[in-house]
Enzyme design. Structure first.
Site, short mmCIF file in Angstrom:
data_model
loop_
_atom_site.label_atom_id
_atom_site.label_comp_id
_atom_site.label_asym_id
_atom_site.label_seq_id
_atom_site.Cartn_x
_atom_site.Cartn_y
_atom_site.Cartn_z
N GLY A 8 66.95 45.89 37.86
CA GLY A 8 66.32 45.79 39.19
C GLY A 8 65.09 46.67 39.30
CG LEU A 10 60.15 43.84 38.79
CD1 LEU A 10 59.92 42.33 38.72
CD2 LEU A 10 58.89 44.57 38.33
CD GLN A 12 62.30 51.27 49.41
OE1 GLN A 12 63.49 50.98 49.55
NE2 GLN A 12 61.64 51.98 50.30
CB ILE A 35 66.22 38.42 38.19
CG1 ILE A 35 66.87 37.06 37.88
CG2 ILE A 35 65.44 38.40 39.51
CD1 ILE A 35 68.08 36.75 38.71
NE ARG A 36 61.14 39.33 41.57
CZ ARG A 36 60.13 40.04 42.03
NH1 ARG A 36 58.88 39.66 41.83
NH2 ARG A 36 60.34 41.17 42.68
CE1 TYR A 142 73.35 47.40 49.93
CE2 TYR A 142 73.80 48.88 51.77
CZ TYR A 142 73.16 48.62 50.56
OH TYR A 142 72.36 49.58 50.01
CE LYS A 146 74.88 49.54 47.38
NZ LYS A 146 74.36 49.65 46.01
N1 SER Z 1 68.44 51.02 53.07
C1 SER Z 1 69.63 50.23 52.87
C2 SER Z 1 69.70 49.10 53.82
O1 SER Z 1 69.20 49.23 54.91
C3 SER Z 1 70.84 51.08 53.07
O2 SER Z 1 71.32 51.48 51.87
O3 SER Z 1 70.27 48.12 53.50
#
Ligand code: SER
Length: 315
Positions: A8, A10, A12, A35-36, A142, A146
């Protein structure tokens, strides 16, 4: 951490981590993957780069083996807001990718880092001064990935002695690469719009506090934790870290100190607001400080000055 593979790259975090590690340790010290393969991209062009879909275990193992890496930094994942739009795909990408990465680390005896997040907490978590060890019942996909990831990384450490380490990142603010599909992204967008239009419409409601950090501190934290003496690590996956906590009115005021004509209005996005409301106001980073000397350098004011100065030259 002599030869590091990054997935990953590319994104942030990846784009800045790769640049810093290459600057510190030489261009060949980092095998960047994503992936690209975009054209005219600094991360792709500044050193070794391979296309990798992290759900493809065989290819991940082959790249790590061919380049003889000693460390795997696994960053490829969907962020909170996009994960909520595509929860089944988010589980597939975030968890299959992580299991594959942990298996490669086990197979090749690699040091391992993957980020967790403030998203690993939920509405039943204490909201203020959120402890390192506390209730984790997130209500987003998400967050589910995590927390599962934190547990899995600890499991690989205790069961297979893989040297897994991680942090719970707060919202990360940076000027080089935009985040994609996160809830804390408003605190990045606001700087771009302040310079471009002098106005920002916030999708997060007034009074919503979230932890944040400037990217140099985030990159510094990854490198410091990976170099930390394992004897000192009571925790591993994953450490609470934060540099500041603010609500939209406070970041607005910080920007107005630099750009007095800047204005902000609200158009709250219910989906992202609900995610933000389920997260802590401000987490306690004392274990990271005690166990590996985590020490962020940027507060809201220092970050705002630097963000605006850097973005001015880019926009
Ligand atoms: N910055 C992330 C988000 O907002 C949190 O880990 O998804």
């Amino acid at each position: 951490m002599h030869k590091v593979m990054v997935t990953g790259c590319l994104g942030q975090i990846g784009s800045e981590l790769v640049a810093q590690l290459r600057a510190q340790n030489g261009v060949d010290s980092v095998i960047a993957t994503d992936i690209r393969r975009p054209d005219h991209n600094e991360t792709v062009e500044s050193g070794p780069f391979e296309v990798l879909d992290v759900t493809d275990y065989d290819r991940m193992l082959k790249i790590a083996t061919d380049y003889q890496v000693d460390t795997l930094i696994h960053l490829a994942a969907l962020l909170s807001a996009v994960a909520e739009e595509r929860p089944q795909f988010a589980w597939q990408l975030n968890m299959t990718g992580l299991v594959n990465a942990l298996e490669v680390a086990r197979e090749l005896d690699l040091k391992f880092f993957t980020p967790s997040s403030i998203g690993a907490f939920g509405p039943s978590t204490p909201k203020d001064n959120t402890p390192q060890d506390t209730i984790q019942r997130p209500t987003t996909m998400y967050g589910v990935t995590k927390v599962s990831g934190e547990l899995l990384c600890d499991y690989y450490h205790t069961k297979y002695e893989v040297d897994t380490r991680g942090v719970r990142f707060p919202g990360l603010i940076s000027y080089k690469t935009l985040p994609g599909g996160g809830t804390t992204d408003y605190a990045v967008d606001i700087y771009y719009e302040a310079l471009r239009k002098g106005h920002y419409e916030s999708f997060i409601k007034e009074g919503t506090y979230m932890d944040m950090m400037y990217m140099p501190d985030a990159i510094g934290a990854i490198i410091k934790l990976m170099n930390a003496d394992p004897e000192r690590l009571i925790h591993r996956n994953a450490f609470n870290i934060t540099a500041m906590s603010f609500e939209p009115e406070q970041i607005k005021a910080a920007i107005q100190k630099e750009l007095p004509d800047f204005e902000m209005t609200y158009a709250v996005d219910p989906a992202r607001q609900a995610i933000a409301d389920s997260w802590p106001n401000q987490i306690d980073a004392s274990c990271a400080k005690a166990e590996w000397d985590f020490e962020p350098q940027y507060d809201l004011e220092a970050m705002t000055k630097d963000m605006l100065a850097q973005l001015k030259t880019r926009i």
